[in-house]
Design a protein around this motif. Sequence first.
Motif, PDB file in Angstrom:
ATOM      1  N   LEU A  83     -40.449  92.457 -43.546  1.00 56.82           N
ATOM      2  CA  LEU A  83     -41.897  92.683 -43.523  1.00 56.82           C
ATOM      3  C   LEU A  83     -42.561  91.331 -43.811  1.00 56.82           C
ATOM      4  CD1 LEU A  83     -40.685  95.567 -44.174  1.00 56.82           C
ATOM      5  CD2 LEU A  83     -42.837  96.044 -45.339  1.00 56.82           C
ATOM      6  N   PRO A  84     -43.800  91.148 -43.389  1.00 56.19           N
ATOM      7  CA  PRO A  84     -44.434  89.845 -43.630  1.00 56.19           C
ATOM      8  C   PRO A  84     -45.076  89.690 -44.994  1.00 56.19           C
ATOM      9  CG  PRO A  84     -45.838  91.195 -42.249  1.00 56.19           C
ATOM     10  CD  PRO A  84     -44.567  91.973 -42.438  1.00 56.19           C
ATOM     11  N   GLY A  85     -44.883  90.640 -45.882  1.00 58.16           N
ATOM     12  CA  GLY A  85     -45.418  90.493 -47.233  1.00 58.16           C
ATOM     13  C   GLY A  85     -45.174  91.733 -48.069  1.00 58.16           C
ATOM     14  N   TYR A  86     -44.973  91.515 -49.382  1.00 57.70           N
ATOM     15  CA  TYR A  86     -44.636  92.595 -50.310  1.00 57.70           C
ATOM     16  C   TYR A  86     -45.494  92.483 -51.560  1.00 57.70           C
ATOM     17  CZ  TYR A  86     -40.342  92.820 -47.516  1.00 57.70           C
ATOM     18  OH  TYR A  86     -39.436  92.916 -46.491  1.00 57.70           O
ATOM     19  N   ARG A  87     -45.644  93.609 -52.249  1.00 61.30           N
ATOM     20  CA  ARG A  87     -46.330  93.626 -53.541  1.00 61.30           C
ATOM     21  C   ARG A  87     -45.445  94.352 -54.551  1.00 61.30           C
ATOM     22  NH1 ARG A  87     -52.605  94.312 -53.319  1.00 61.30           N
ATOM     23  NH2 ARG A  87     -52.298  92.096 -52.818  1.00 61.30           N
ATOM     24  N   LEU A  88     -45.218  93.703 -55.692  1.00 61.84           N
ATOM     25  CA  LEU A  88     -44.370  94.239 -56.755  1.00 61.84           C
ATOM     26  C   LEU A  88     -45.245  94.808 -57.868  1.00 61.84           C
ATOM     27  CD1 LEU A  88     -41.501  94.464 -58.106  1.00 61.84           C
ATOM     28  CD2 LEU A  88     -41.923  92.175 -59.039  1.00 61.84           C
ATOM     29  N   TYR A  89     -44.888  96.009 -58.333  1.00 60.80           N
ATOM     30  CA  TYR A  89     -45.639  96.688 -59.394  1.00 60.80           C
ATOM     31  C   TYR A  89     -44.747  96.930 -60.609  1.00 60.80           C
ATOM     32  CZ  TYR A  89     -48.866  97.889 -55.604  1.00 60.80           C
ATOM     33  OH  TYR A  89     -49.735  97.831 -54.543  1.00 60.80           O
ATOM     34  N   ARG A  90     -45.302  96.676 -61.780  1.00 56.97           N
ATOM     35  CA  ARG A  90     -44.661  97.037 -63.048  1.00 56.97           C
ATOM     36  C   ARG A  90     -45.693  97.751 -63.919  1.00 56.97           C
ATOM     37  NH1 ARG A  90     -39.763  94.234 -63.778  1.00 56.97           N
ATOM     38  NH2 ARG A  90     -39.533  92.352 -62.476  1.00 56.97           N
ATOM     39  N   LEU A  98     -45.141  88.773 -52.745  1.00 59.71           N
ATOM     40  CA  LEU A  98     -43.897  88.070 -52.458  1.00 59.71           C
ATOM     41  C   LEU A  98     -43.604  88.018 -50.966  1.00 59.71           C
ATOM     42  CD1 LEU A  98     -41.878  89.901 -55.246  1.00 59.71           C
ATOM     43  CD2 LEU A  98     -42.678  87.537 -55.351  1.00 59.71           C
ATOM     44  N   ASP A  99     -42.858  86.986 -50.568  1.00 60.43           N
ATOM     45  CA  ASP A  99     -42.427  86.856 -49.175  1.00 60.43           C
ATOM     46  C   ASP A  99     -41.216  87.728 -48.875  1.00 60.43           C
ATOM     47  OD1 ASP A  99     -44.428  85.011 -48.770  1.00 60.43           O
ATOM     48  OD2 ASP A  99     -43.120  83.270 -49.048  1.00 60.43           O
ATOM     49  N   GLU A 100     -40.374  87.952 -49.873  1.00 60.66           N
ATOM     50  CA  GLU A 100     -39.210  88.838 -49.742  1.00 60.66           C
ATOM     51  C   GLU A 100     -38.873  89.369 -51.130  1.00 60.66           C
ATOM     52  OE1 GLU A 100     -36.249  88.000 -51.199  1.00 60.66           O
ATOM     53  OE2 GLU A 100     -36.679  85.908 -51.715  1.00 60.66           O
ATOM     54  N   VAL A 101     -38.093  90.453 -51.159  1.00 60.96           N
ATOM     55  CA  VAL A 101     -37.851  91.119 -52.444  1.00 60.96           C
ATOM     56  C   VAL A 101     -36.359  91.387 -52.667  1.00 60.96           C
ATOM     57  CG1 VAL A 101     -40.144  92.132 -52.702  1.00 60.96           C
ATOM     58  CG2 VAL A 101     -38.418  93.345 -51.347  1.00 60.96           C
ATOM     59  N   VAL A 102     -35.517  90.512 -52.140  1.00 56.23           N
ATOM     60  CA  VAL A 102     -34.063  90.709 -52.271  1.00 56.23           C
ATOM     61  C   VAL A 102     -33.665  90.838 -53.739  1.00 56.23           C
ATOM     62  CG1 VAL A 102     -31.795  89.671 -51.886  1.00 56.23           C
ATOM     63  CG2 VAL A 102     -33.547  89.556 -50.093  1.00 56.23           C
ATOM     64  N   GLU A 103     -34.167  89.951 -54.588  1.00 54.85           N
ATOM     65  CA  GLU A 103     -33.769  89.954 -55.997  1.00 54.85           C
ATOM     66  C   GLU A 103     -34.445  91.074 -56.791  1.00 54.85           C
ATOM     67  OE1 GLU A 103     -31.383  88.023 -57.200  1.00 54.85           O
ATOM     68  OE2 GLU A 103     -31.159  87.264 -55.149  1.00 54.85           O
ATOM     69  N   HIS A 104     -35.431  91.702 -56.217  1.00 52.22           N
ATOM     70  CA  HIS A 104     -36.183  92.735 -56.931  1.00 52.22           C
ATOM     71  C   HIS A 104     -35.816  94.154 -56.479  1.00 52.22           C
ATOM     72  CE1 HIS A 104     -38.841  89.651 -58.608  1.00 52.22           C
ATOM     73  NE2 HIS A 104     -38.845  89.111 -57.403  1.00 52.22           N
ATOM     74  N   TRP A 105     -34.982  94.263 -55.464  1.00 47.34           N
ATOM     75  CA  TRP A 105     -34.663  95.570 -54.863  1.00 47.34           C
ATOM     76  C   TRP A 105     -33.574  96.253 -55.682  1.00 47.34           C
ATOM     77  CZ3 TRP A 105     -37.538  97.570 -51.000  1.00 47.34           C
ATOM     78  CH2 TRP A 105     -37.081  98.727 -50.374  1.00 47.34           C
ATOM     79  N   ARG A 106     -33.943  97.201 -56.501  1.00 47.75           N
ATOM     80  CA  ARG A 106     -33.010  97.864 -57.404  1.00 47.75           C
ATOM     81  C   ARG A 106     -32.189  98.930 -56.674  1.00 47.75           C
ATOM     82  NH1 ARG A 106     -36.751  99.248 -62.642  1.00 47.75           N
ATOM     83  NH2 ARG A 106     -36.291 101.340 -61.833  1.00 47.75           N
ATOM     84  N   ALA A 107     -31.024  99.210 -57.234  1.00 48.19           N
ATOM     85  CA  ALA A 107     -30.121 100.188 -56.629  1.00 48.19           C
ATOM     86  C   ALA A 107     -30.667 101.607 -56.688  1.00 48.19           C
ATOM     87  CB  ALA A 107     -28.755 100.131 -57.319  1.00 48.19           C
ATOM     88  N   ASP A 108     -31.649 101.854 -57.566  1.00 45.07           N
ATOM     89  CA  ASP A 108     -32.203 103.205 -57.668  1.00 45.07           C
ATOM     90  C   ASP A 108     -33.491 103.381 -56.869  1.00 45.07           C
ATOM     91  OD1 ASP A 108     -33.790 101.593 -59.311  1.00 45.07           O
ATOM     92  OD2 ASP A 108     -34.254 103.248 -60.682  1.00 45.07           O
ATOM     93  N   GLY A 242     -44.065  97.776 -52.728  1.00 44.99           N
ATOM     94  CA  GLY A 242     -44.758  98.196 -51.516  1.00 44.99           C
ATOM     95  C   GLY A 242     -44.952  97.026 -50.581  1.00 44.99           C
ATOM     96  N   HIS A 243     -45.432  97.335 -49.386  1.00 42.80           N
ATOM     97  CA  HIS A 243     -45.839  96.265 -48.478  1.00 42.80           C
ATOM     98  C   HIS A 243     -47.135  95.650 -48.989  1.00 42.80           C
ATOM     99  CE1 HIS A 243     -48.408  99.565 -47.298  1.00 42.80           C
ATOM    100  NE2 HIS A 243     -49.170  98.730 -46.620  1.00 42.80           N
ATOM    101  N   LEU A 244     -47.383  94.411 -48.682  1.00 39.28           N
ATOM    102  CA  LEU A 244     -48.686  93.813 -48.915  1.00 39.28           C
ATOM    103  C   LEU A 244     -49.659  94.483 -47.948  1.00 39.28           C
ATOM    104  CD1 LEU A 244     -50.043  91.499 -50.575  1.00 39.28           C
ATOM    105  CD2 LEU A 244     -49.656  90.047 -48.562  1.00 39.28           C
ATOM    106  N   PRO A 245     -50.769  95.055 -48.435  1.00 41.97           N
ATOM    107  CA  PRO A 245     -51.651  95.809 -47.538  1.00 41.97           C
ATOM    108  C   PRO A 245     -51.961  95.059 -46.248  1.00 41.97           C
ATOM    109  CG  PRO A 245     -52.352  96.135 -49.788  1.00 41.97           C
ATOM    110  CD  PRO A 245     -51.253  95.099 -49.840  1.00 41.97           C
ATOM    111  N   GLY A 246     -51.768  95.764 -45.132  1.00 41.41           N
ATOM    112  CA  GLY A 246     -51.974  95.183 -43.810  1.00 41.41           C
ATOM    113  C   GLY A 246     -50.758  94.490 -43.237  1.00 41.41           C
ATOM    114  N   HIS A 247     -49.694  94.338 -44.018  1.00 37.07           N
ATOM    115  CA  HIS A 247     -48.486  93.621 -43.601  1.00 37.07           C
ATOM    116  C   HIS A 247     -47.350  94.644 -43.511  1.00 37.07           C
ATOM    117  CE1 HIS A 247     -51.180  90.585 -45.177  1.00 37.07           C
ATOM    118  NE2 HIS A 247     -50.411  89.613 -44.720  1.00 37.07           N
ATOM    119  N   MET A 248     -47.202  95.257 -42.348  1.00 34.51           N
ATOM    120  CA  MET A 248     -46.443  96.492 -42.214  1.00 34.51           C
ATOM    121  C   MET A 248     -44.979  96.306 -41.818  1.00 34.51           C
ATOM    122  SD  MET A 248     -48.758  98.204 -43.136  1.00 34.51           S
ATOM    123  CE  MET A 248     -50.064  99.326 -43.006  1.00 34.51           C
TER     124      MET A 248
END
Length: 256
Positions: A83-90, A98-108, A242-248
């Motif tokens: 995807l061309p953009g991501y948003r991380l929530y805590r 973020l540009d990519e979320v490889v390190e943030h993608w949890r197994a659950d 999630g995706h960065l809004p508008g970046h699907m």
Amino acid sequence: MADPRSALTPDQARRRFRAGERRPTAGWCDGWTQANLIAVPESLAGDLKLFAERNPQACPVLDVGEPGATSTAIFNGDLRTDLPGYRLYREGRPVADLDEVVEHWRADLVPFLIGCSFTFEAALARAGVPVRHVELGVNVPMYRTAVACAPAGVLHGPLVVSMRPVPEALVATAIEVSGRYPRVHGAPVHVGDPAAIGIGDLSRPDFGDPVPVRPGEVPLFWACGVTPQQAVMASGVEYAIGHLPGHMAITDLRET
């Protein structure tokens, strides 16, 4: 001349995003379905599924992956990079774009792909309905409304809408054409006065970019797949991507 991005296949688009291209996806890959991404912990997947069932126009689910999955049946790519953009929530707060979320993608994490109204914009254009944000090369404007979604489990929050200004003579055409696509939000949820749904200023969208509403045009509001991200925030969900809004996510599912 047609924008060459409109002629790309989903795989070609995803490879460009994986290589680092960053821009909203309106006008990309005509004929293919675009999707919102929201990935939540498995413990919340049941609540999100029920939230989507209770709010089907805002959250038309196209596909759901297994916990930890990085692709789905309709997305033959990597959800962490393509995807061309991501948003991380805590704890319900957006903490990083973020540009990519490889390190943030949890197994659950359970990924949900939810239909996006970008899918029917080419059909609107073919019917003569202008799509202002595509014309201007900007992101679609999106707004939180005063309309509450039906809650489910711990999830609650307001409806989010996208707005497209349409000449008054073409409003019925826009409603009819988009109504053919119920799996990507379908017809508008509101036509006309933004104040009637709690939007105070069209020039200040909550997500995306403002676009002008010209004399003789009517603002049309479609339910938006950013709604579940808003529910993540309103409900204080401990972790989500999630995706960065508008970046699907551009899927391998035909628009038909």
